[in-house]
Design a protein around this motif. Structure first.
Motif, mmCIF file in Angstrom:
data_model
loop_
_atom_site.group_PDB
_atom_site.id
_atom_site.type_symbol
_atom_site.label_atom_id
_atom_site.label_comp_id
_atom_site.label_asym_id
_atom_site.label_seq_id
_atom_site.Cartn_x
_atom_site.Cartn_y
_atom_site.Cartn_z
ATOM 1 N N ALA A 1 0.822 -1.217 0.000
ATOM 2 C CA ALA A 1 0.000 0.000 0.000
ATOM 3 C C ALA A 1 0.857 1.268 0.000
ATOM 4 N N MET A 2 2.177 1.095 -0.137
ATOM 5 C CA MET A 2 3.111 2.215 -0.177
ATOM 6 C C MET A 2 3.065 3.056 1.110
ATOM 7 N N VAL A 3 2.924 2.392 2.245
ATOM 8 C CA VAL A 3 2.907 3.059 3.546
ATOM 9 C C VAL A 3 4.316 2.982 4.137
ATOM 10 N N ALA A 4 4.937 4.125 4.341
ATOM 11 C CA ALA A 4 6.294 4.186 4.882
ATOM 12 C C ALA A 4 6.321 3.656 6.319
ATOM 13 N N HIS A 5 7.281 2.815 6.596
ATOM 14 C CA HIS A 5 7.433 2.244 7.930
ATOM 15 C C HIS A 5 8.791 1.565 8.014
ATOM 16 N N CYS A 6 9.157 1.165 9.205
ATOM 17 C CA CYS A 6 10.360 0.356 9.393
ATOM 18 C C CYS A 6 10.032 -0.768 10.372
ATOM 19 N N VAL A 7 10.894 -1.767 10.415
ATOM 20 C CA VAL A 7 10.667 -2.961 11.226
ATOM 21 C C VAL A 7 11.916 -3.224 12.063
ATOM 22 N N ILE A 8 11.690 -3.477 13.346
ATOM 23 C CA ILE A 8 12.791 -3.851 14.230
ATOM 24 C C ILE A 8 12.382 -5.108 14.985
ATOM 25 N N GLU A 9 13.226 -6.114 14.921
ATOM 26 C CA GLU A 9 13.039 -7.345 15.687
ATOM 27 C C GLU A 9 13.679 -7.108 17.051
ATOM 28 N N GLY A 10 12.849 -6.869 18.048
ATOM 29 C CA GLY A 10 13.325 -6.500 19.369
ATOM 30 C C GLY A 10 14.210 -7.530 20.042
ATOM 31 N N TYR B 1 16.247 6.191 11.518
ATOM 32 C CA TYR B 1 15.010 6.133 10.745
ATOM 33 C C TYR B 1 14.296 7.487 10.754
ATOM 34 N N ALA B 2 14.185 8.094 11.936
ATOM 35 C CA ALA B 2 13.471 9.371 12.065
ATOM 36 C C ALA B 2 14.154 10.468 11.261
ATOM 37 N N GLU B 3 15.479 10.453 11.248
ATOM 38 C CA GLU B 3 16.223 11.455 10.472
ATOM 39 C C GLU B 3 15.888 11.356 8.984
ATOM 40 N N GLY C 1 12.924 10.512 7.927
ATOM 41 C CA GLY C 1 11.517 10.833 7.770
ATOM 42 C C GLY C 1 10.529 9.752 8.165
ATOM 43 N N TYR C 2 11.002 8.627 8.668
ATOM 44 C CA TYR C 2 10.081 7.561 9.077
ATOM 45 C C TYR C 2 9.389 7.940 10.383
ATOM 46 N N ARG C 3 8.118 7.583 10.493
ATOM 47 C CA ARG C 3 7.345 7.876 11.697
ATOM 48 C C ARG C 3 6.583 6.655 12.212
ATOM 49 N N ARG C 4 6.632 5.542 11.480
ATOM 50 C CA ARG C 4 5.920 4.330 11.886
ATOM 51 C C ARG C 4 6.907 3.183 12.030
ATOM 52 N N LEU C 5 6.750 2.463 13.144
ATOM 53 C CA LEU C 5 7.648 1.364 13.463
ATOM 54 C C LEU C 5 6.836 0.131 13.839
ATOM 55 N N ILE C 6 7.216 -0.994 13.274
ATOM 56 C CA ILE C 6 6.717 -2.302 13.711
ATOM 57 C C ILE C 6 7.828 -2.884 14.571
ATOM 58 N N TYR C 7 7.504 -3.211 15.825
ATOM 59 C CA TYR C 7 8.493 -3.719 16.768
ATOM 60 C C TYR C 7 7.988 -5.029 17.344
ATOM 61 N N THR C 8 8.707 -6.094 17.091
ATOM 62 C CA THR C 8 8.314 -7.399 17.609
ATOM 63 C C THR C 8 9.224 -7.790 18.765
ATOM 64 N N HIS C 9 8.601 -8.183 19.860
ATOM 65 C CA HIS C 9 9.349 -8.652 21.028
ATOM 66 C C HIS C 9 8.371 -9.276 22.004
ATOM 67 N N THR C 10 8.781 -10.304 22.667
ATOM 68 C CA THR C 10 7.922 -11.110 23.523
ATOM 69 C C THR C 10 7.047 -10.297 24.473
ATOM 70 N N VAL C 11 7.631 -9.420 25.261
ATOM 71 C CA VAL C 11 6.869 -8.698 26.281
ATOM 72 C C VAL C 11 6.852 -7.191 26.053
ATOM 73 N N SER C 12 7.030 -6.760 24.836
ATOM 74 C CA SER C 12 7.099 -5.322 24.539
ATOM 75 C C SER C 12 5.846 -4.562 24.935
ATOM 76 N N VAL C 13 4.686 -5.214 24.982
ATOM 77 C CA VAL C 13 3.419 -4.525 25.259
ATOM 78 C C VAL C 13 3.218 -4.179 26.731
ATOM 79 N N LEU C 14 4.013 -4.735 27.616
ATOM 80 C CA LEU C 14 3.813 -4.505 29.041
ATOM 81 C C LEU C 14 4.032 -3.036 29.396
ATOM 82 N N ALA C 15 3.240 -2.537 30.343
ATOM 83 C CA ALA C 15 3.308 -1.129 30.749
ATOM 84 C C ALA C 15 4.715 -0.747 31.196
ATOM 85 N N GLU C 16 5.442 -1.682 31.803
ATOM 86 C CA GLU C 16 6.792 -1.384 32.289
ATOM 87 C C GLU C 16 7.751 -1.009 31.160
#
Length: 181
Positions: free
Chosen positions: A31-40, A71-73, A75-90
């Motif tokens: 869909a030509m949506v700018a983003h980057c991916v990081i495997e946490g 990435y931000a330098e 112009g990227y503003r969207r990141l996909i970040y995969t990691h086991t417990v990345s969603v935790l509030a901590e």
């Protein structure tokens, strides 16, 4: 868009985080949506620094900050970040420090039964760490069940195709252009 946005894809080992992350990326690329991916998982790999060691957390944050800065330098503003417990509030503070205080955080937890996780891990793990990985996967599933913030989208992966799962995950982002008329 000036605000950074991060899609956190979490889940126990064997749930398909990396595979789903790459498929979400493929949908966004189509869909030509700018983003980057990081495997946490790779952000804190250093020896000696066992899991839970504050040095691992510190180096993971430093590496994420450095990568995001690059990435931000550009112009990227969207990141996909995969990691086991990345969603935790901590972990929220790490993303605010690395991506900016006003980062929009989208939390997704992929789930799988013990049987599904075991089948996937048995097919993936080729070395001496299978039993340790299975135990860790079950422990992380319990932590995620107990500590995931209520706003996180939970996506069951058992018996589903990666395409179907990724469609649901990318839908949570609002990053794809609307096709309704």
């Amino acid at each position: 868009m000036d605000q950074a946005e991060v899609l956190l894809i979490a889940g126990r080992a064997g749930v398909g985080k990396t595979t789903v992350g790459w498929e979400v990326s493929a949908r966004l690329r189509a869909a030509m949506v700018a983003h980057c991916v990081i495997e946490g998982d790779f952000m804190g790999l250093a020896h000696p620094a066992p899991a839970g060691d504050p040095r691992r957390t510190k180096i993971a944050e430093r590496n994420l900050t450095a990568l995001w800065s690059n990435y931000a330098e550009l112009g990227y503003r969207r990141l996909i970040y995969t990691h086991t417990v990345s969603v935790l509030a901590e972990n929220e503070g790490m993303f605010q420090r690395a991506l900016g205080a006003n980062v929009k955080i989208i939390r997704v937890v992929l789930t799988a039964s013990d049987a599904t996780a075991r089948e996937r891990l048995t097919g993936r793990e080729r070395g001496s760490e299978l039993e340790q990985e299975l135990e860790s996967s079950a422990r992380k599933a319990r932590i995620l069940d107990e500590q995931t913030p209520p706003e996180a989208l939970r996506v069951v992966t058992d018996g589903r195709s990666v395409l179907d799962i990724a469609r649901e995950v990318v839908g949570a982002t609002g990053w794809l252009p609307s096709t309704s008329g």
